[in-house]
Write a protein that holds these residues in place. Sequence first.
Motif, mmCIF file in Angstrom:
data_model
loop_
_atom_site.group_PDB
_atom_site.id
_atom_site.type_symbol
_atom_site.label_atom_id
_atom_site.label_comp_id
_atom_site.label_asym_id
_atom_site.label_seq_id
_atom_site.Cartn_x
_atom_site.Cartn_y
_atom_site.Cartn_z
ATOM 1 N N SER A 54 23.770 74.741 62.803
ATOM 2 C CA SER A 54 24.163 73.989 61.567
ATOM 3 C C SER A 54 25.212 74.329 61.032
ATOM 4 C CB SER A 54 23.369 73.551 60.811
ATOM 5 O OG SER A 54 21.970 72.664 61.418
ATOM 6 N N ASN A 55 25.472 76.215 61.008
ATOM 7 C CA ASN A 55 26.156 77.277 60.316
ATOM 8 C C ASN A 55 27.462 77.026 61.274
ATOM 9 O OD1 ASN A 55 26.691 79.464 58.399
ATOM 10 N ND2 ASN A 55 26.937 80.451 60.606
ATOM 11 N N ILE A 56 27.301 76.939 61.972
ATOM 12 C CA ILE A 56 28.551 76.390 63.324
ATOM 13 C C ILE A 56 29.026 75.321 62.765
ATOM 14 C CG2 ILE A 56 29.408 76.243 65.633
ATOM 15 C CD1 ILE A 56 27.410 77.964 66.837
ATOM 16 N N LEU A 57 28.910 74.163 62.774
ATOM 17 C CA LEU A 57 29.552 72.669 61.855
ATOM 18 C C LEU A 57 29.905 73.242 60.635
ATOM 19 C CD1 LEU A 57 27.370 69.927 63.274
ATOM 20 C CD2 LEU A 57 29.014 71.416 64.167
ATOM 21 N N LYS A 58 28.729 74.098 60.171
ATOM 22 C CA LYS A 58 29.434 74.373 58.489
ATOM 23 C C LYS A 58 31.138 75.178 58.333
ATOM 24 C CE LYS A 58 29.646 74.445 54.280
ATOM 25 N NZ LYS A 58 29.899 73.344 52.975
ATOM 26 N N HIS A 59 31.507 75.914 58.844
ATOM 27 C CA HIS A 59 32.408 77.387 59.289
ATOM 28 C C HIS A 59 32.699 76.845 60.355
ATOM 29 C CE1 HIS A 59 29.678 78.850 55.917
ATOM 30 N NE2 HIS A 59 28.428 78.692 56.514
ATOM 31 N N ASN A 61 33.404 74.326 62.529
ATOM 32 C CA ASN A 61 33.956 73.057 63.348
ATOM 33 C C ASN A 61 33.136 72.870 64.592
ATOM 34 O OD1 ASN A 61 34.382 71.983 60.807
ATOM 35 N ND2 ASN A 61 36.489 72.773 61.129
ATOM 36 N N ARG A 62 33.634 74.493 65.509
ATOM 37 C CA ARG A 62 32.835 73.978 66.487
ATOM 38 C C ARG A 62 32.228 74.918 67.092
ATOM 39 N NH1 ARG A 62 33.961 75.148 71.884
ATOM 40 N NH2 ARG A 62 33.841 72.859 72.904
ATOM 41 N N GLY A 63 31.225 75.491 68.095
ATOM 42 C CA GLY A 63 30.971 76.940 68.914
ATOM 43 C C GLY A 63 30.531 76.131 69.724
ATOM 44 N N GLU A 64 29.425 77.564 69.852
ATOM 45 C CA GLU A 64 28.787 77.469 70.926
ATOM 46 C C GLU A 64 27.301 78.143 70.343
ATOM 47 O OE1 GLU A 64 31.435 77.409 74.842
ATOM 48 O OE2 GLU A 64 30.474 79.666 74.982
ATOM 49 N N LEU A 65 25.701 77.491 70.983
ATOM 50 C CA LEU A 65 25.031 78.820 71.217
ATOM 51 C C LEU A 65 24.582 78.744 73.010
ATOM 52 C CD1 LEU A 65 21.923 76.927 68.518
ATOM 53 C CD2 LEU A 65 24.027 78.292 68.159
ATOM 54 N N HIS A 66 23.811 80.496 72.940
ATOM 55 C CA HIS A 66 23.802 80.770 73.970
ATOM 56 C C HIS A 66 22.368 81.251 73.998
ATOM 57 C CE1 HIS A 66 27.999 82.164 75.071
ATOM 58 N NE2 HIS A 66 27.926 80.910 74.545
ATOM 59 N N LEU A 67 21.552 80.762 74.574
ATOM 60 C CA LEU A 67 20.058 80.881 75.323
ATOM 61 C C LEU A 67 19.978 81.815 76.594
ATOM 62 C CD1 LEU A 67 20.682 78.304 73.230
ATOM 63 C CD2 LEU A 67 17.823 77.225 74.063
ATOM 64 N N ARG A 68 18.177 82.562 76.138
ATOM 65 C CA ARG A 68 18.595 83.527 77.259
ATOM 66 C C ARG A 68 16.645 83.529 76.829
ATOM 67 N NH1 ARG A 68 20.216 86.070 81.114
ATOM 68 N NH2 ARG A 68 22.426 85.475 80.542
ATOM 69 N N ALA A 69 15.736 83.795 78.189
ATOM 70 C CA ALA A 69 14.864 84.253 77.757
ATOM 71 C C ALA A 69 14.576 85.118 78.041
ATOM 72 C CB ALA A 69 14.210 83.577 79.026
ATOM 73 N N LEU A 70 14.268 85.938 77.651
ATOM 74 C CA LEU A 70 13.735 87.576 77.998
ATOM 75 C C LEU A 70 12.163 88.457 78.320
ATOM 76 C CD1 LEU A 70 15.575 88.577 74.204
ATOM 77 C CD2 LEU A 70 16.739 89.039 76.516
ATOM 78 N N PRO A 71 13.175 88.405 80.028
ATOM 79 C CA PRO A 71 11.414 89.315 79.950
ATOM 80 C C PRO A 71 11.374 90.277 79.213
ATOM 81 C CG PRO A 71 12.758 88.434 81.468
ATOM 82 C CD PRO A 71 13.814 88.603 80.307
ATOM 83 N N ARG A 72 9.577 90.418 79.344
ATOM 84 C CA ARG A 72 9.174 91.814 78.750
ATOM 85 C C ARG A 72 7.898 92.509 79.427
ATOM 86 N NH1 ARG A 72 10.671 92.682 72.968
ATOM 87 N NH2 ARG A 72 8.295 93.055 72.006
ATOM 88 N N ALA A 73 7.712 93.382 79.105
ATOM 89 C CA ALA A 73 6.126 93.982 80.001
ATOM 90 C C ALA A 73 5.016 93.322 79.459
ATOM 91 C CB ALA A 73 6.238 95.343 79.770
ATOM 92 N N THR A 74 5.433 93.048 77.996
ATOM 93 C CA THR A 74 4.415 91.906 76.852
ATOM 94 C C THR A 74 4.251 90.258 77.538
ATOM 95 O OG1 THR A 74 5.290 93.302 75.505
ATOM 96 C CG2 THR A 74 3.776 94.126 75.949
ATOM 97 N N GLY A 75 5.043 90.304 77.881
ATOM 98 C CA GLY A 75 5.862 88.974 77.436
ATOM 99 C C GLY A 75 7.040 87.954 77.756
ATOM 100 N N ILE A 76 7.698 87.466 77.568
ATOM 101 C CA ILE A 76 9.053 86.914 77.264
ATOM 102 C C ILE A 76 9.388 86.542 76.042
ATOM 103 C CG2 ILE A 76 10.782 85.203 77.869
ATOM 104 C CD1 ILE A 76 8.158 84.715 80.751
ATOM 105 N N GLY A 77 10.497 87.043 75.538
ATOM 106 C CA GLY A 77 11.102 86.285 74.175
ATOM 107 C C GLY A 77 12.419 85.588 74.209
ATOM 108 N N ILE A 78 12.841 85.003 73.493
ATOM 109 C CA ILE A 78 14.475 83.385 73.365
ATOM 110 C C ILE A 78 15.185 85.393 72.143
ATOM 111 C CG2 ILE A 78 15.022 81.993 72.551
ATOM 112 C CD1 ILE A 78 13.032 81.755 74.555
ATOM 113 N N GLU A 79 16.375 84.529 73.127
ATOM 114 C CA GLU A 79 17.033 85.387 72.704
ATOM 115 C C GLU A 79 17.987 84.154 72.447
ATOM 116 O OE1 GLU A 79 20.151 89.023 73.255
ATOM 117 O OE2 GLU A 79 21.377 86.922 74.380
ATOM 118 N N ILE A 80 19.073 83.344 71.224
ATOM 119 C CA ILE A 80 19.791 83.164 70.781
ATOM 120 C C ILE A 80 21.113 83.589 70.102
ATOM 121 C CG2 ILE A 80 20.155 81.049 69.060
ATOM 122 C CD1 ILE A 80 17.214 80.203 69.344
#
Length: 338
Positions: A54-59, A61-80
């Motif tokens: 929503s912040n992209i559209l507001k400021h 008008n157009r952009g991208e979200l880049h998503l990635r899973a982050l493997p870790r020794a204790t599990g997996i995180g999410i990067e946006i």
Amino acid sequence: MDMNIVGTMTQVLVVEDISQVGHARRTAQQLAEKCGFDSNDAGRVALVATELASNILKHANRGELHLRALPRATGIGIEILAIDRAQGFDLQACLTDGFSTGGTQGIGLGAVSRQAEVFDVYADSRGAVLLTRLYPRQDKAPDRRIGISQHSLHNDPACGDVWHLAFDGPRISALVIDGLGHGEEAERAARAGEKAFAQLPFASPLVALEDIHLAMTATRGGALAIAQFDGGSDTLTFVGIGNIGACLVAADKSRGLASHPGIVGGQYRRAQPFDYAQVNGQLLIMYSDGLQSRWNLQDYPGLVHRHPAVIAAILHRDFCRGRDDVTVLVIALEAAHA
């Protein structure tokens, strides 16, 4: 060995219409659930994705979200990552709770920063990059200060670029391979080399190079770079064949890392590894030739101090050639990775 991470591509979600905000929310939440997040933590991921889109559209008008899973020794995180090319925005206003970006709860990026375990931003007249990393609340392992941006040509499901990271206490071993050309055969060449590297990522670079060369002999071959950092001795060893770019960047200077001509899996002259001392606190940046080489972080005041994931995203945004697969790998060289 602490971790052996197989490289993956960045998932890109275009945001240029209000209907795509809901798609971004659902995609991010589904990724979180797939990575083992419970309903509460997956809800945090959905909330953050909604606000960033929503912040992209507001400021912008157009952009991208880049998503990635982050493997870790204790599990997996999410990067946006939220990425745009707007003429800048009022960051302080956006960080204020209750500042509405339109169509959202108006929780503000300040609240988003509290939802995320890692939050960073860089904005200037060329646009903005906002980083969030979210981990399950019970996962207390520290964030690794690395950043990766990898994209295939024309969103091809096959990518001829491959990256791989291994961690062992204070040591890091990083690989980037660019299979000749692009598409399935390029990916097959690069994956063959990565598979050989993953067996012994902390072998001496020349031994690793020979193993990779043999594994890629039956393929079209490619360019390669291996960098090994030892936080205990504060040294970096680097060997490269072909046109994988690499440099060490400090706040006040940058130096390129030399590669040798040739094709791994084809022909190259005997390679010589290069050793660099007192590198702690510097950035290691490795990139395939899908990225232009004529960039300078000094043109972005303060960027060298931002999270490596922000740096990787900005380099991709501003210097992607657009005619090949592209990989940007940024590592903060610091003993804290242990």
